[in-house]
Write a protein that holds these residues in place. Structure first.
Motif, mmCIF file in Angstrom:
data_model
loop_
_atom_site.group_PDB
_atom_site.id
_atom_site.type_symbol
_atom_site.label_atom_id
_atom_site.label_comp_id
_atom_site.label_asym_id
_atom_site.label_seq_id
_atom_site.Cartn_x
_atom_site.Cartn_y
_atom_site.Cartn_z
ATOM 1 N N ASN A 53 85.570 29.282 -124.898
ATOM 2 C CA ASN A 53 85.109 29.830 -123.625
ATOM 3 C C ASN A 53 83.896 30.749 -123.811
ATOM 4 O O ASN A 53 83.661 31.277 -124.893
ATOM 5 C CB ASN A 53 86.251 30.586 -122.930
ATOM 6 N N ASP A 54 83.133 30.875 -122.724
ATOM 7 C CA ASP A 54 81.964 31.762 -122.683
ATOM 8 C C ASP A 54 80.932 31.424 -123.753
ATOM 9 O O ASP A 54 80.506 32.278 -124.528
ATOM 10 C CB ASP A 54 82.400 33.230 -122.790
ATOM 11 N N ASN A 55 80.560 30.157 -123.790
ATOM 12 C CA ASN A 55 79.487 29.678 -124.654
ATOM 13 C C ASN A 55 78.444 28.988 -123.784
ATOM 14 O O ASN A 55 78.375 29.254 -122.584
ATOM 15 C CB ASN A 55 80.042 28.729 -125.721
ATOM 16 N N LEU A 75 87.835 26.124 -122.275
ATOM 17 C CA LEU A 75 86.415 25.822 -122.161
ATOM 18 C C LEU A 75 85.785 26.559 -120.976
ATOM 19 O O LEU A 75 84.699 26.215 -120.540
ATOM 20 C CB LEU A 75 86.213 24.309 -121.976
ATOM 21 N N GLY A 76 86.473 27.569 -120.459
ATOM 22 C CA GLY A 76 85.988 28.295 -119.289
ATOM 23 C C GLY A 76 84.638 28.963 -119.523
ATOM 24 O O GLY A 76 84.281 29.330 -120.633
ATOM 25 N N ASN A 77 83.889 29.109 -118.448
ATOM 26 C CA ASN A 77 82.582 29.779 -118.464
ATOM 27 C C ASN A 77 81.595 29.155 -119.438
ATOM 28 O O ASN A 77 80.961 29.845 -120.234
ATOM 29 C CB ASN A 77 82.742 31.274 -118.739
ATOM 30 N N ASN A 78 81.499 27.839 -119.381
ATOM 31 C CA ASN A 78 80.486 27.099 -120.111
ATOM 32 C C ASN A 78 79.588 26.420 -119.088
ATOM 33 O O ASN A 78 79.677 26.702 -117.894
ATOM 34 C CB ASN A 78 81.129 26.069 -121.050
ATOM 35 N N LEU A 79 78.725 25.555 -119.538
ATOM 36 C CA LEU A 79 77.777 24.866 -118.663
ATOM 37 C C LEU A 79 78.044 23.365 -118.653
ATOM 38 O O LEU A 79 77.121 22.565 -118.563
ATOM 39 C CB LEU A 79 76.338 25.142 -119.143
#
Length: 85
Positions: A53-55, A75-79
């Motif tokens: 997450n956050d990548n 996988l939260g807060n990815n693009l």
């Protein structure tokens, strides 16, 4: 190597390799970095928890997930814009 838990979180890492050498790894956190590509984890057969997450990950590659043991995937807060079946 008998590492069971490994954290590389909050390190501004852009790329990671060599994880496959940690064959006994059960928990891996690479959260809060600048990773764009998910590393190959085919040799990490015991991996149960993976935090990415956050990548800056934009897509999930064909090889992912490689592990049938995985119980938690963050996988939260990815693009992520692309999910291949």
């Amino acid at each position: 190597i008998f590492q069971k838990k490994k954290s590389f979180s909050n390190n501004k890492i852009k790329e990671i390799s060599g994880i496959n050498s940690l064959k006994n790894l059960k928990k891996l956190s690479i959260a809060h970095n600048e990773i764009r590509d998910i590393p190959k984890l085919s040799s990490c057969a015991l991996l149960k928890e993976l935090r990415l997450n956050d990548n800056k990950i934009t897509r999930l590659p064909n090889h992912f997930p490689e592990n049938g043991q995985l119980e938690l995937l963050d996988l939260g807060n990815n693009l992520i814009r692309e999910w291949q079946d």
